[in-house]
Design a protein around this motif. Structure first.
Motif, mmCIF file in Angstrom:
data_model
loop_
_atom_site.group_PDB
_atom_site.id
_atom_site.type_symbol
_atom_site.label_atom_id
_atom_site.label_comp_id
_atom_site.label_asym_id
_atom_site.label_seq_id
_atom_site.Cartn_x
_atom_site.Cartn_y
_atom_site.Cartn_z
ATOM 1 N N LEU A 183 -35.130 14.065 51.082
ATOM 2 C CA LEU A 183 -34.283 14.833 51.994
ATOM 3 C C LEU A 183 -33.254 15.643 51.216
ATOM 4 O O LEU A 183 -33.029 16.825 51.509
ATOM 5 C CB LEU A 183 -33.590 13.901 52.987
ATOM 6 C CG LEU A 183 -34.456 13.367 54.130
ATOM 7 C CD1 LEU A 183 -33.724 12.266 54.891
ATOM 8 C CD2 LEU A 183 -34.839 14.493 55.095
ATOM 9 N N SER A 184 -32.619 15.010 50.235
ATOM 10 C CA SER A 184 -31.623 15.732 49.427
ATOM 11 C C SER A 184 -32.269 16.910 48.705
ATOM 12 O O SER A 184 -31.713 18.016 48.672
ATOM 13 C CB SER A 184 -30.990 14.782 48.408
ATOM 14 O OG SER A 184 -30.295 13.740 49.046
ATOM 15 N N GLY A 185 -33.467 16.694 48.143
ATOM 16 C CA GLY A 185 -34.152 17.754 47.437
ATOM 17 C C GLY A 185 -34.655 18.865 48.331
ATOM 18 O O GLY A 185 -34.903 19.987 47.875
ATOM 19 N N SER A 186 -34.787 18.563 49.627
ATOM 20 C CA SER A 186 -35.257 19.570 50.584
ATOM 21 C C SER A 186 -34.119 20.384 51.188
ATOM 22 O O SER A 186 -34.365 21.308 51.961
ATOM 23 C CB SER A 186 -36.052 18.892 51.705
ATOM 24 O OG SER A 186 -37.181 18.227 51.188
ATOM 25 N N GLY A 187 -32.878 20.011 50.873
ATOM 26 C CA GLY A 187 -31.734 20.760 51.387
ATOM 27 C C GLY A 187 -31.061 20.164 52.603
ATOM 28 O O GLY A 187 -30.235 20.819 53.243
ATOM 29 N N ALA A 188 -31.378 18.909 52.943
ATOM 30 C CA ALA A 188 -30.726 18.269 54.092
ATOM 31 C C ALA A 188 -29.236 18.102 53.827
ATOM 32 O O ALA A 188 -28.831 17.762 52.709
ATOM 33 C CB ALA A 188 -31.368 16.912 54.361
ATOM 34 N N ASN A 189 -28.411 18.339 54.852
ATOM 35 C CA ASN A 189 -26.969 18.144 54.689
ATOM 36 C C ASN A 189 -26.620 16.675 54.940
ATOM 37 O O ASN A 189 -27.473 15.864 55.296
ATOM 38 C CB ASN A 189 -26.181 19.087 55.606
ATOM 39 C CG ASN A 189 -26.490 18.862 57.083
ATOM 40 O OD1 ASN A 189 -26.787 17.750 57.521
ATOM 41 N ND2 ASN A 189 -26.427 19.935 57.868
ATOM 42 N N ILE A 190 -25.345 16.315 54.770
ATOM 43 C CA ILE A 190 -24.941 14.911 54.863
ATOM 44 C C ILE A 190 -25.159 14.364 56.276
ATOM 45 O O ILE A 190 -25.522 13.192 56.450
ATOM 46 C CB ILE A 190 -23.464 14.737 54.420
ATOM 47 C CG1 ILE A 190 -23.094 13.247 54.369
ATOM 48 C CG2 ILE A 190 -22.519 15.514 55.315
ATOM 49 C CD1 ILE A 190 -23.904 12.428 53.383
ATOM 50 N N GLU A 191 -24.966 15.199 57.288
ATOM 51 C CA GLU A 191 -25.196 14.732 58.660
ATOM 52 C C GLU A 191 -26.668 14.377 58.864
ATOM 53 O O GLU A 191 -26.994 13.347 59.477
ATOM 54 C CB GLU A 191 -24.758 15.795 59.675
ATOM 55 C CG GLU A 191 -23.249 15.957 59.809
ATOM 56 C CD GLU A 191 -22.653 16.866 58.746
ATOM 57 O OE1 GLU A 191 -23.428 17.403 57.901
ATOM 58 O OE2 GLU A 191 -21.420 17.047 58.754
ATOM 59 N N GLU A 192 -27.564 15.218 58.357
ATOM 60 C CA GLU A 192 -28.998 14.951 58.496
ATOM 61 C C GLU A 192 -29.420 13.735 57.672
ATOM 62 O O GLU A 192 -30.196 12.883 58.140
ATOM 63 C CB GLU A 192 -29.792 16.193 58.076
ATOM 64 C CG GLU A 192 -29.624 17.350 59.046
ATOM 65 C CD GLU A 192 -30.136 18.667 58.503
ATOM 66 O OE1 GLU A 192 -30.606 19.501 59.303
ATOM 67 O OE2 GLU A 192 -30.044 18.894 57.268
ATOM 68 N N LEU A 193 -28.898 13.639 56.461
ATOM 69 C CA LEU A 193 -29.202 12.484 55.621
ATOM 70 C C LEU A 193 -28.811 11.185 56.309
ATOM 71 O O LEU A 193 -29.597 10.227 56.380
ATOM 72 C CB LEU A 193 -28.454 12.590 54.287
ATOM 73 C CG LEU A 193 -29.117 13.362 53.151
ATOM 74 C CD1 LEU A 193 -28.116 13.577 52.024
ATOM 75 C CD2 LEU A 193 -30.329 12.614 52.638
ATOM 76 N N ASN A 194 -27.597 11.149 56.834
ATOM 77 C CA ASN A 194 -27.121 9.905 57.428
ATOM 78 C C ASN A 194 -27.749 9.630 58.793
ATOM 79 O O ASN A 194 -27.826 8.476 59.214
ATOM 80 C CB ASN A 194 -25.596 9.904 57.510
ATOM 81 C CG ASN A 194 -24.967 9.518 56.184
ATOM 82 O OD1 ASN A 194 -25.656 9.089 55.267
ATOM 83 N ND2 ASN A 194 -23.665 9.666 56.074
ATOM 84 N N THR A 195 -28.210 10.662 59.477
ATOM 85 C CA THR A 195 -28.952 10.431 60.727
ATOM 86 C C THR A 195 -30.194 9.592 60.447
ATOM 87 O O THR A 195 -30.543 8.679 61.215
ATOM 88 C CB THR A 195 -29.354 11.772 61.365
ATOM 89 O OG1 THR A 195 -28.173 12.451 61.792
ATOM 90 C CG2 THR A 195 -30.264 11.562 62.575
#
Length: 251
Positions: free
Chosen positions: A167-179
């Motif tokens: 997810l981090s490598g795909s550009g997900a932001n912190i809100e998306e990561l923690n979701t």
């Protein structure tokens, strides 16, 4: 102008130093019979003569936050009524008298590790050991998500780390990561709050997220989860991760 700029900068830094910031939010009034009142940001919590303050927490600033808690509540230490466990990066380990600092991950590696899992389990044990008379004080700051991982039984730590990395490598932001991460954790997404059900839990939280959303900072361990499993799946679909064979247990 240079001196003025340095003075302004120094004042700004001093205003947000974790140790005094926490110490100034806590207060302790002891009575002759051993009972006490702990105040947290002005809110009083009465302690019986045998009640404890149990400190748990995770984050890059949590070691200094714990030092602030010991400074304010130090009168409880001789009777072993103040203690706890906090999970920190290996390069942020303070000297504490009663609260145990635990290296939950190596310096520079912002990913969940087995050491982080061990620390999360120790905190879980402390919360479970608390009585309704005790006060659980959670000290949480940014970076806590990787420092207290406790995957749900259906997945492994490696799977959880992999989805975080992808997810981090795909550009997900912190809100998306923690979701996503909140659905995969026994601690995040209000997990610590659920563990403390029927007991007294209060949290002091330092934000590293724009807008200070408490359910996002360090995975929102002490607040109600505002997202669902469907929201997490939507994030995986957005970044085309829902069809990967190595993530099948997550979907």
């Amino acid at each position: 102008l240079k001196d003025d700029a340095l003075t302004i900068w120094s004042s700004g830094v001093e205003a947000v130093l974790p140790e005094p910031l926490v110490a100034n939010r806590l207060g302790l009034a002891m009575a002759a019979d051993g009972s006490a009142v702990v105040s947290v940001d002005g809110r009083p919590f009465a302690l019986s003569p045998t009640a404890r303050v149990i400190v748990v927490g995770m984050g890059k600033a949590t070691g200094q936050m714990a030092a602030g808690a010991e400074s304010a509540l130090g009168a409880l230490i001789p009777a072993r009524r103040l203690g706890g466990w906090v999970s920190l990066p290996a390069d942020a380990m303070p000297r504490l008298r009663a609260i145990h600092p635990h290296a939950g991950r190596p310096a520079g590696l912002n990913e969940p590790t087995e050491e982080g899992v061990y620390g999360a389990r120790k905190m879980t044990e402390l919360i479970e050991s608390a009585t309704p008379d005790d006060l659980i004080l959670a000290l949480i700051s940014g970076g806590g998500s990787a420092l207290a991982p406790l995957p749900i039984p259906e997945i492994t730590l490696n799977e959880k780390a992999l989805v975080t990395r992808l997810l981090s490598g795909s550009g997900a932001n912190i809100e998306e990561l923690n979701t996503v991460r909140k659905q995969l954790s026994l601690v995040k997404g209000g997990g610590m709050r659920r563990m403390a059900r029927g007991k007294r839990l209060v949290a002091l939280i330092l934000s590293d997220v724009l807008g200070d959303p408490l359910d996002v900072i360090a995975g929102g361990a002490t607040v109600e989860n505002g997202t669902t499993a469907a929201d997490a799946l939507a994030v995986l679909r957005k970044f085309a991760l829902d069809g990967r064979a190595d993530l099948r247990n997550l979907c």
